[in-house]
Write a protein that holds these residues in place. Structure first.
Motif, PDB file in Angstrom:
ATOM      1  N   ILE A 149      59.720  43.941  80.066  1.00  0.00           N
ATOM      2  CA  ILE A 149      59.442  45.329  79.691  1.00  0.00           C
ATOM      3  C   ILE A 149      60.652  45.815  78.909  1.00  0.00           C
ATOM      4  O   ILE A 149      61.787  45.744  79.406  1.00  0.00           O
ATOM      5  CB  ILE A 149      59.232  46.212  80.930  1.00  0.00           C
ATOM      6  N   ASP A 150      60.442  46.275  77.672  1.00  0.00           N
ATOM      7  CA  ASP A 150      61.605  46.738  76.906  1.00  0.00           C
ATOM      8  C   ASP A 150      61.286  48.007  76.124  1.00  0.00           C
ATOM      9  O   ASP A 150      60.143  48.446  76.044  1.00  0.00           O
ATOM     10  CB  ASP A 150      62.161  45.637  76.001  1.00  0.00           C
ATOM     11  N   LYS A 151      62.317  48.549  75.523  1.00  0.00           N
ATOM     12  CA  LYS A 151      62.229  49.858  74.865  1.00  0.00           C
ATOM     13  C   LYS A 151      61.525  49.813  73.517  1.00  0.00           C
ATOM     14  O   LYS A 151      61.240  50.856  72.926  1.00  0.00           O
ATOM     15  CB  LYS A 151      63.632  50.435  74.683  1.00  0.00           C
ATOM     16  N   GLY A 176      65.764  47.451  79.184  1.00  0.00           N
ATOM     17  CA  GLY A 176      64.535  46.836  79.673  1.00  0.00           C
ATOM     18  C   GLY A 176      64.758  46.089  80.962  1.00  0.00           C
ATOM     19  O   GLY A 176      65.827  46.188  81.590  1.00  0.00           O
ATOM     20  N   LEU A 177      63.754  45.320  81.362  1.00  0.00           N
ATOM     21  CA  LEU A 177      63.811  44.564  82.610  1.00  0.00           C
ATOM     22  C   LEU A 177      63.051  43.253  82.434  1.00  0.00           C
ATOM     23  O   LEU A 177      61.931  43.237  81.903  1.00  0.00           O
ATOM     24  CB  LEU A 177      63.195  45.379  83.755  1.00  0.00           C
ATOM     25  N   ASP A 237      55.923  54.560  72.402  1.00  0.00           N
ATOM     26  CA  ASP A 237      55.358  53.429  73.130  1.00  0.00           C
ATOM     27  C   ASP A 237      56.442  52.573  73.770  1.00  0.00           C
ATOM     28  O   ASP A 237      57.630  52.665  73.449  1.00  0.00           O
ATOM     29  CB  ASP A 237      54.470  52.558  72.227  1.00  0.00           C
ATOM     30  N   LEU A 238      56.005  51.763  74.723  1.00  0.00           N
ATOM     31  CA  LEU A 238      56.842  50.788  75.410  1.00  0.00           C
ATOM     32  C   LEU A 238      56.248  49.414  75.156  1.00  0.00           C
ATOM     33  O   LEU A 238      55.040  49.271  74.967  1.00  0.00           O
ATOM     34  CB  LEU A 238      56.876  51.062  76.918  1.00  0.00           C
ATOM     35  N   LYS A 239      57.089  48.395  75.178  1.00  0.00           N
ATOM     36  CA  LYS A 239      56.631  47.041  74.917  1.00  0.00           C
ATOM     37  C   LYS A 239      56.676  46.194  76.187  1.00  0.00           C
ATOM     38  O   LYS A 239      57.602  46.296  76.988  1.00  0.00           O
ATOM     39  CB  LYS A 239      57.508  46.375  73.843  1.00  0.00           C
ATOM     40  N   VAL A 240      55.661  45.367  76.336  1.00  0.00           N
ATOM     41  CA  VAL A 240      55.653  44.339  77.374  1.00  0.00           C
ATOM     42  C   VAL A 240      55.329  43.032  76.674  1.00  0.00           C
ATOM     43  O   VAL A 240      54.337  42.948  75.949  1.00  0.00           O
ATOM     44  CB  VAL A 240      54.599  44.613  78.469  1.00  0.00           C
ATOM     45  N   SER A 247      52.515  39.991  73.007  1.00  0.00           N
ATOM     46  CA  SER A 247      53.119  41.311  73.122  1.00  0.00           C
ATOM     47  C   SER A 247      52.062  42.392  73.307  1.00  0.00           C
ATOM     48  O   SER A 247      50.975  42.330  72.717  1.00  0.00           O
ATOM     49  CB  SER A 247      53.956  41.597  71.866  1.00  0.00           C
ATOM     50  N   TYR A 248      52.399  43.377  74.114  1.00  0.00           N
ATOM     51  CA  TYR A 248      51.501  44.495  74.406  1.00  0.00           C
ATOM     52  C   TYR A 248      52.277  45.799  74.238  1.00  0.00           C
ATOM     53  O   TYR A 248      53.479  45.864  74.509  1.00  0.00           O
ATOM     54  CB  TYR A 248      50.953  44.399  75.830  1.00  0.00           C
TER      55      TYR A 248
END
Length: 298
Positions: A149-151, A176-177, A237-240, A247-248
């Motif tokens: 999970i990132d910015k 992120g994490l 938005d946030l990215k996963v 990528s989402y």
């Protein structure tokens, strides 16, 4: 035995390596399947390919008993992601740079072939994790290495809150994490200070990316844990992303639930190398460069 062959056709000399491997299969009357991408470049490998051996990707994974990936770690991850859907084992041949996930280098192709032909190998099972976004409709996110999970494109940090088995853990700000499997512990996770985890360990690691706190450190959790992560940002938005390949995007705030998958990844393992040998050779783990090779045990 039926062998499925997947290759990264952008790699230099990959076609010659595939051609040599196909020749060995034919000489030993071993059936094989090729993806359409390889068939389309058959003129480059200077070998006659019977169209009966060319199938689409889904058929290749469905019909093959073993999938062999020619390329680097990225090719191996993409191949493994598809193979696990059909519960098929994968063996990687490295034509890339690091090749940490693969079983052997291209120079060991003959030895690998003999091991497969004589069935002198074992099947090693590796943990996979899956994620579900609880706020928005999305396909199940599958990760062999890690779920990150990132910015995204936002220059500032995001806020992350973590719960484990419905117990509040902490809230912190960071870039992120990383939620990593043992296999993925030597990937992105290690670059942010995460621990090296033996792939046979049954754990999941959480590694913050550039946290704005000296007290927020990586943590190792039992694989039976249900991990809930809430992310919030002032950005749109946030990215996963999973394994750096799928990528989402989600509008904040978003919440994702991560757990160990019921299905595992199957890897073909020969006697060519061991995990700790790979650590020493590929990552130079435990090697003290102040001394000569005589000072380091092999």
């Amino acid at each position: 035995m039926k062998i499925g062959i997947v290759a990264n056709i952008t790699k230099e000399s990959v076609m010659e390596v595939v051609a040599a491997f196909i020749k060995k299969l034919k000489q030993n009357n071993i059936d094989y399947f090729l993806t359409n991408s390889l068939h389309e470049t058959k003129d480059k490998i200077k070998i006659a390919i019977d169209d009966d051996f060319v199938v689409d990707d889904n058929e290749l994974y469905q019909l093959s008993e073993i999938i062999i990936s020619f390329g680097g770690d990225g090719t191996m991850l993409a191949t493994a992601f598809n193979a696990h859907k059909y519960d098929k084992p994968v063996l990687g041949i490295n034509l890339g740079k690091l090749g940490f996930l693969v079983e052997a280098d291209v120079s060991q192709l003959d030895v690998v072939f003999d091991a497969i032909k004589n069935k002198n190998y074992t099947i090693e099972e590796r943990m996979i994790i899956e994620g579900d976004c609880t706020d928005y409709k999305c396909e199940k996110m599958i990760a062999i290495n890690d779920l990150v999970i990132d910015k995204g494109g936002w220059p500032k940090m995001i806020e992350l809150t973590v719960w484990v088995d419905e117990e509040y853990v902490t809230t912190f700000t960071a870039d992120g994490l990383i939620v990593a499997t043992p296999t993925g512990s030597t990937g992105y996770s290690i670059s942010v200070g995460g621990p090296i985890v033996n792939p046979q360990a049954d754990v999941i690691t959480l590694s913050p990316i550039s946290p704005h706190s000296l007290t927020v450190r990586p943590i190792v959790l039992p694989s039976s844990s249900e991990i809930v992560i809430k992310a919030d940002s002032l950005h749109k938005d946030l990215k996963v992303n999973c394994d750096g390949q799928r990528s989402y995007s989600f509008p904040p705030p978003m919440e994702i639930k991560v757990r160990k998958s019921e299905k595992s990844l199957k890897l073909v393992h020969t006697s060519l190398t061991t995990y700790f040998e790979t650590l020493r050779k590929k990552l130079l783990w435990g090697i003290d460069t102040r001394y000569s090779n005589k000072g380091n045990k092999k």
